[in-house]
Design a protein around this motif. Sequence first.
Motif, PDB file in Angstrom:
ATOM      1  N   ASP A   1       0.830  -1.207   0.000  1.00 21.04           N
ATOM      2  CA  ASP A   1       0.000   0.000   0.000  1.00 21.04           C
ATOM      3  C   ASP A   1       0.868   1.262   0.000  1.00 21.04           C
ATOM      4  O   ASP A   1       0.585   2.223  -0.724  1.00 21.04           O
TER       5      ASP A   1
ATOM      6  N   GLU B   1       2.682   1.547  -3.439  1.00 23.23           N
ATOM      7  CA  GLU B   1       1.751   1.943  -4.492  1.00 23.23           C
ATOM      8  C   GLU B   1       1.411   3.426  -4.378  1.00 23.23           C
ATOM      9  O   GLU B   1       1.350   4.153  -5.382  1.00 23.23           O
ATOM     10  N   TRP B   2       1.214   3.893  -3.164  1.00 24.67           N
ATOM     11  CA  TRP B   2       0.895   5.319  -2.954  1.00 24.67           C
ATOM     12  C   TRP B   2       2.070   6.200  -3.348  1.00 24.67           C
ATOM     13  O   TRP B   2       1.886   7.233  -4.012  1.00 24.67           O
ATOM     14  N   GLU B   3       3.284   5.818  -2.984  1.00 24.94           N
ATOM     15  CA  GLU B   3       4.472   6.608  -3.317  1.00 24.94           C
ATOM     16  C   GLU B   3       4.685   6.673  -4.834  1.00 24.94           C
ATOM     17  O   GLU B   3       5.013   7.739  -5.383  1.00 24.94           O
TER      18      GLU B   3
ATOM     19  N   LYS C   1       2.408   6.438  -7.081  1.00 26.78           N
ATOM     20  CA  LYS C   1       1.355   7.294  -7.620  1.00 26.78           C
ATOM     21  C   LYS C   1       1.683   8.766  -7.401  1.00 26.78           C
ATOM     22  O   LYS C   1       1.426   9.608  -8.279  1.00 26.78           O
ATOM     23  N   GLN C   2       2.267   9.100  -6.249  1.00 28.98           N
ATOM     24  CA  GLN C   2       2.611  10.481  -5.952  1.00 28.98           C
ATOM     25  C   GLN C   2       3.683  11.020  -6.893  1.00 28.98           C
ATOM     26  O   GLN C   2       3.643  12.194  -7.284  1.00 28.98           O
TER      27      GLN C   2
END
Length: 484
Positions: free
Chosen positions: A13, A16-18, A20-21
């Motif tokens: 998680d 994936e967030w990093e 996307k950022q």
Amino acid sequence: MANAEVIARERLDVGEWELKQQERDWDYRERYIQGDQDLPYAPEGVNAEYRQLQDMSIANWMEIAVKAPTQRLQVDGIKTGRQDTADETVWNEIWQPNRLDSRQAIPFQEMYTHGRGVMSVSANPKNKKTPKIRPESGRRVWLGADAEDPFTHTWAVKIFNVKERRGTSLILPASVQYSSTTRVAFVYDENEWFKYEATGGTSAWKLSSAGKHGLNALPFVGFDYNLNSDGKPRSAIQTLIPQQDALNTIRFNTLLAMQFSAYRQRVFTGYDPVVRDSSGNPIIRMGADGQPLLDSNGLPLPMLNSPGRLGVDRALVFPGAETKVFDLPESNLDNYIKVLSEFLTDFFAIGQIPPQYMLSRMANLSGDALAGAESTLQALVKDLKRSAGESLEQVMRLANRARGESHEDAGSEIIWADTEPRSFAQIVDAIGKLIASGMARKDAWLMLPGATPPAVKQWVDNSDSERQMQDMMINDLEQKLLPS
């Protein structure tokens, strides 16, 4: 194992967030490097001619800014801590089979462009002596740092898409198939890997398999540049993007001036071309049938006076007392060129690019003058070598683990090619003096342009063989000349 799965799912998680950022900025920089850049400003509603000039105004200087320093990063050999010269075994069994002569440029360019390049190492079940070393995309791989030590990566997430084609029960042409995309994610730590999949267009990850990679270390290595105190890398070319936009805008304005005001314009005012009768009424053009000729709006077409043709031997005479003829001077394009040249100089200075990349700025320079002009670029290249060299050394240590070696080679060192501008005569003279001072030929010849460990070994063998032949010939000659 259950606890490890929970931790892996949490890391997925986060990774994936990093990713996307960073995606927007990563794609933005990559687009500029490839020459797909924002068009210069033009008011809304401009015609196709303006839009063509916008397209023509793009000149991709960003690619030069990236390749100028990274092309100077060329590995010529790898010296292990167990010997003083380049290790030919490592070169022949690890470096060359992985085609790293060409692929080494990928992490170097991403390190400079985005702040981080990535390489992965894994065991090769088909050939244990040759582990797999692959460049990885920083857009798809996130390296997670230790909370207490931000300069050490302890886990990694790699996410990519796999397109699958499958048949259908519908009656369709043989060439038509439905396709589906499966998102695949791998989570790695220093011992294990976990594979997750998300299918059917959903974002729900499901664990599909797991196992141990056997390296006892994270199988990814980051090539980080411009690190801050928090261990976060920064792009070296981010500040050049506004400069690139300014250069494109200047080129656009120059093209506009060339298109519309580069030449002297003749202006006529107060001239009425319509032929009129004595009462001031327009005289209408008549057709062969005696009927007035009409325009597209159904209105009669008047007869017009010709303004004449320009020429050095002709005079222009216009009816009407109010007619005036004068010139508008052309634009001075030299001013545009001067501004473009100054902005380009600033761009090169900020990017630490030497002036010889602008061919108009360098002519008939000696080797010493060229080396002086390269001083800022060489300082940048040395900085990049320090960062990339440590990462490559870690890649080689992981490769040794992947091939089953228990020895941890902490003293390995990368041998970089000498890419400073020197004449071949200067290089040969310097190498000859080093050998005369007692330096081993093998070490000295590695400084030759394009020298690699296998090539130097061949040179040394050939030299030794030729020397032995000469000694034998001299001995034979001496034996023949000795009195019987």
